[in-house]
Enzyme design. Structure first.
Site, PDB file in Angstrom:
ATOM      1  N   ASP A   8       0.861  -1.187   0.000  1.00 43.89           N
ATOM      2  CA  ASP A   8       0.000   0.000   0.000  1.00 43.89           C
ATOM      3  C   ASP A   8       0.897   1.235   0.000  1.00 43.89           C
ATOM      4  O   ASP A   8       2.115   1.114   0.124  1.00 43.89           O
ATOM      5  CB  ASP A   8      -0.960   0.006   1.198  1.00 43.89           C
ATOM      6  CG  ASP A   8      -0.236  -0.089   2.518  1.00 43.89           C
ATOM      7  OD1 ASP A   8       0.929   0.352   2.597  1.00 43.89           O
ATOM      8  OD2 ASP A   8      -0.817  -0.604   3.483  1.00 43.89           O
TER       9      ASP A   8
ATOM     10  N   ASP B 156       1.756   5.145   1.312  1.00 42.11           N
ATOM     11  CA  ASP B 156       1.565   6.202   2.304  1.00 42.11           C
ATOM     12  C   ASP B 156       2.251   7.452   1.786  1.00 42.11           C
ATOM     13  O   ASP B 156       3.411   7.404   1.355  1.00 42.11           O
ATOM     14  CB  ASP B 156       2.185   5.782   3.639  1.00 42.11           C
ATOM     15  CG  ASP B 156       1.602   4.466   4.140  1.00 42.11           C
ATOM     16  OD1 ASP B 156       0.374   4.416   4.354  1.00 42.11           O
ATOM     17  OD2 ASP B 156       2.352   3.487   4.280  1.00 42.11           O
TER      18      ASP B 156
ATOM     19  N   ASP C 114       8.962   5.191  13.092  1.00 39.37           N
ATOM     20  CA  ASP C 114       9.431   4.142  13.999  1.00 39.37           C
ATOM     21  C   ASP C 114      10.831   3.613  13.651  1.00 39.37           C
ATOM     22  O   ASP C 114      11.765   3.790  14.412  1.00 39.37           O
ATOM     23  CB  ASP C 114       8.399   3.012  14.136  1.00 39.37           C
ATOM     24  CG  ASP C 114       7.816   2.550  12.808  1.00 39.37           C
ATOM     25  OD1 ASP C 114       8.326   2.967  11.751  1.00 39.37           O
ATOM     26  OD2 ASP C 114       6.855   1.754  12.816  1.00 39.37           O
TER      27      ASP C 114
HETATM   28  P1  ATP Z   1       3.232  -2.084   5.784  1.00 42.48           P
HETATM   29  O1  ATP Z   1       2.244  -1.112   5.176  1.00 42.48           O
HETATM   30  O2  ATP Z   1       3.998  -2.876   4.797  1.00 42.48           O
HETATM   31  O3  ATP Z   1       2.680  -2.883   6.878  1.00 42.48           O
HETATM   32  P2  ATP Z   1       4.476   0.346   6.676  1.00 42.48           P
HETATM   33  O4  ATP Z   1       5.869   0.607   7.138  1.00 42.48           O
HETATM   34  O5  ATP Z   1       4.033   1.085   5.461  1.00 42.48           O
HETATM   35  O6  ATP Z   1       4.383  -1.208   6.482  1.00 42.48           O
HETATM   36  P3  ATP Z   1       2.211   1.492   7.967  1.00 42.48           P
HETATM   37  O7  ATP Z   1       1.491   1.009   9.147  1.00 42.48           O
HETATM   38  O8  ATP Z   1       1.522   1.525   6.654  1.00 42.48           O
HETATM   39  O9  ATP Z   1       3.541   0.619   7.877  1.00 42.48           O
HETATM   40  O10 ATP Z   1       2.764   2.936   8.334  1.00 42.48           O
HETATM   41  C1  ATP Z   1       3.361   3.797   7.374  1.00 42.48           C
HETATM   42  C2  ATP Z   1       4.556   4.503   7.979  1.00 42.48           C
HETATM   43  O11 ATP Z   1       4.122   5.312   9.073  1.00 42.48           O
HETATM   44  C3  ATP Z   1       5.611   3.593   8.575  1.00 42.48           C
HETATM   45  O12 ATP Z   1       6.525   3.161   7.609  1.00 42.48           O
HETATM   46  C4  ATP Z   1       6.257   4.492   9.601  1.00 42.48           C
HETATM   47  O13 ATP Z   1       7.149   5.374   8.980  1.00 42.48           O
HETATM   48  C5  ATP Z   1       5.087   5.293  10.111  1.00 42.48           C
HETATM   49  N1  ATP Z   1       4.466   4.665  11.296  1.00 42.48           N
HETATM   50  C6  ATP Z   1       3.407   3.843  11.324  1.00 42.48           C
HETATM   51  N2  ATP Z   1       3.095   3.470  12.567  1.00 42.48           N
HETATM   52  C7  ATP Z   1       3.971   4.098  13.369  1.00 42.48           C
HETATM   53  C8  ATP Z   1       4.178   4.141  14.780  1.00 42.48           C
HETATM   54  N3  ATP Z   1       3.387   3.435  15.594  1.00 42.48           N
HETATM   55  N4  ATP Z   1       5.186   4.910  15.236  1.00 42.48           N
HETATM   56  C9  ATP Z   1       5.969   5.623  14.408  1.00 42.48           C
HETATM   57  N5  ATP Z   1       5.836   5.614  13.090  1.00 42.48           N
HETATM   58  C10 ATP Z   1       4.853   4.871  12.561  1.00 42.48           C
HETATM   59 MG    MG Z   2       2.072   1.089   4.637  1.00 47.23          MG
END
Ligand code: ATP
Ligand code: MG
Length: 467
Positions: free
Chosen positions: A83, A85, A164
């Site tokens: 996905d 962001d 994170d």
């Molecule tokens: P995936 O979508 O593959 O599960 P992702 O890294 O994109 O992994 P998301 O939950 O979509 O994870 O979050 C997007 C981004 O937002 C993360 O890559 C991170 O940079 C930030 N993020 C999300 N959750 C947190 C958190 N709890 N604390 C700090 N940063 C966060």
């Molecule tokens: Mg994501």
């Protein structure tokens, strides 16, 4: 495949300016390392049309627009992004005004969802440091350091350090297709290291869900933990009890429905995190020899289905997680003299009530979960029209799979599962033969002795409901 990228990584003599001044390794940078388009392999072809539309519209309206997080991390790893962001300096209101198909969601963390058919692009305004007061938007922290709200807007540099993991603080700039690496994430991608940005204890305290995210990413990406990221996990695991059950439900699905559920389960147990999510399952595994194999096999089946792109339902997963506890409660009630059917009902209710204090399970999953359990009492009963009624139950298939799982795990004697397998494959003539055989043998009655029935059996033509 990533020749250019590898060349970039190996370019000698380049060192990052580190914010923390650490001698030991990569840290967070005050300004990003900018990787030009020709030096990285991430192509716009990897991005969805919807993501590109959002980026270009923000850019054309004069805002900064970056893809950030998992999509850039995964693209650099040669994986297909799941996905997209987007991070921008536009406020949620400005974003909403640009996209008719958008809405602001969340209180704790306000973001904008821009919808294109079934695809949703998450657009986030750059976050600043929670201590800084940028006017009407607030951040709020509990005495224990838990970040209750995080809505202070900031610069991209501040935003990067609020993320994170280092590998999640990589930003793809739509203005010139470069990647901005704020925390040495590219280095950690290359060495397959999962490293929190900043002081791990503080970051886990701010948001204990980061512990679950650590486990999830390590399993999904096959990364090892940086030792400082790993060290506090076990001691800090109980902080997860502060997290609202609704959020943990979302996280539980991400943990167990991402295709790496078995590895994730083992890691969660290793760090004492599993007990914070499913306390009763954790206790039951110490007491029932079949409980761990049952859960493990359910997770292995889930992983296999995901690999084969077959559908998976959280109802089945939760049915397996909670079942050992249900059987323990049921046995206790039966010891007090309660008959099996009401004992299962009461035990199910009690187990669900306890679980809901940790992870909320929406009704659309908890009702089918309970059907799967109820059917475990019906599957052994195959006389008359009962087998046919059970087979026609909307949850029969899941219940049958669950029965096979119980047999495989050694909870009950094998046999009944095989009968149902044969019954489903049989033609009408063969089914009659199997039914007659079942009537004479009555095998697989959950391993328990049949008790003489006190009630008269209802005629099969009217017994459309459960017994
Ligand atoms: P995936 O979508 O593959 O599960 P992702 O890294 O994109 O992994 P998301 O939950 O979509 O994870 O979050 C997007 C981004 O937002 C993360 O890559 C991170 O940079 C930030 N993020 C999300 N959750 C947190 C958190 N709890 N604390 C700090 N940063 C966060
Ligand atoms: Mg994501």
């Amino acid at each position: 495949m990533f020749k250019g990228f590898t060349r970039f990584l190996q370019r000698p003599g380049e060192r990052l300016k580190t914010l923390l001044g650490s001698q030991e390794g990569p840290g967070e940078s005050a300004s990003p390392r900018i990787i030009a388009r020709e030096d990285h392999p991430v192509s716009r072809k990897l991005f969805s049309d919807a993501a590109l539309k959002v980026l270009y519209r923000l850019h054309n309206a004069g805002f900064d627009a970056y893809l950030v997080g998992g999509c850039i991390r995964d693209s650099l790893l040669g994986r297909v992004p799941k996905d997209f962001d987007v991070a921008t300096d536009a406020t949620p209101e400005q974003i909403r005004d640009l996209f008719r198909n958008s809405r602001i969601i969340g209180r704790r963390f306000r973001i904008v969802h821009v919808r294109f058919g079934r695809e949703v692009i998450e657009v986030t305004t750059f976050r600043g440091r929670p201590g800084d007061d940028h006017g009407e938007h607030i951040a709020h922290q509990s005495e224990q350091g838990l970040l209750l709200r995080d809505n202070v807007w900031g610069s991209i540099g501040e935003d990067a350090l609020r993320r994170d993991f280092t590998v999640n603080a990589l930003y793809y700039n739509i203005a010139d297709f470069s990647i901005h690496d704020w925390a040495n994430g590219v280095h950690d991608i290359e060495s397959r290291t999962l490293r929190l940005i900043g002081d791990p204890e503080t970051r886990y305290r701010e948001d204990p869900v980061r512990m679950l995210r650590a486990i999830r990413f390590a399993a999904k990406l096959d990364f090892r933990f940086d030792p400082k990221t790993e060290a506090p996990l076990r001691d800090m695991a109980p902080l997860l009890l502060q997290i609202p059950p609704a959020r943990l439900f979302d996280e539980a699905l991400k943990l167990f429905l991402a295709g790496h559920a078995v590895d994730t389960f083992h890691a969660l147990r290793e760090y004492g995190l599993f007990a914070m999510l499913f306390p009763e399952a954790d206790e039951a595994m110490a007491q029932l020899p079949w409980a761990e194999p049952l859960i493990e096999q359910a997770l292995a089946n889930t992983d296999a289905r995901i690999r084969e792109e077959r559908p998976v339902t959280p109802a089945f997963l939760f049915a397996a997680m909670l079942w050992p506890g249900v059987t323990q409660r049921m046995a206790a009630l039966q010891n007090e003299g309660m008959p099996a059917i009401p004992a299962l009902q009461a035990a199910s209710q009690q187990a669900v009530t306890r679980q809901l204090q940790h992870i909320s399970i929406p009704k659309r999953f908890s009702l089918p979960m309970r059907d799967i359990w109820d059917l475990q009492q019906r599957l052994p009963k195959r006389r008359g029209a009962r087998a046919l009624q059970t087979r026609d139950h909307p949850r029969f298939r899941a219940a049958y799979d669950f029965l096979l799982l119980r047999e495989q795990a050694g909870e009950i004697e094998p046999g009944l599962g095989q009968w149902w397998t044969a019954f489903q494959q049989a033609d009408e003539h063969e089914q009659h033969r199997l039914l007659a055989k079942a009537g004479s043998e009555a095998p697989g009655n959950s391993g328990r002795k049949r008790r003489p029935r006190k009630r008269n059996r209802r005629p099969s033509s009217t017994s459309g409901q459960r017994d």
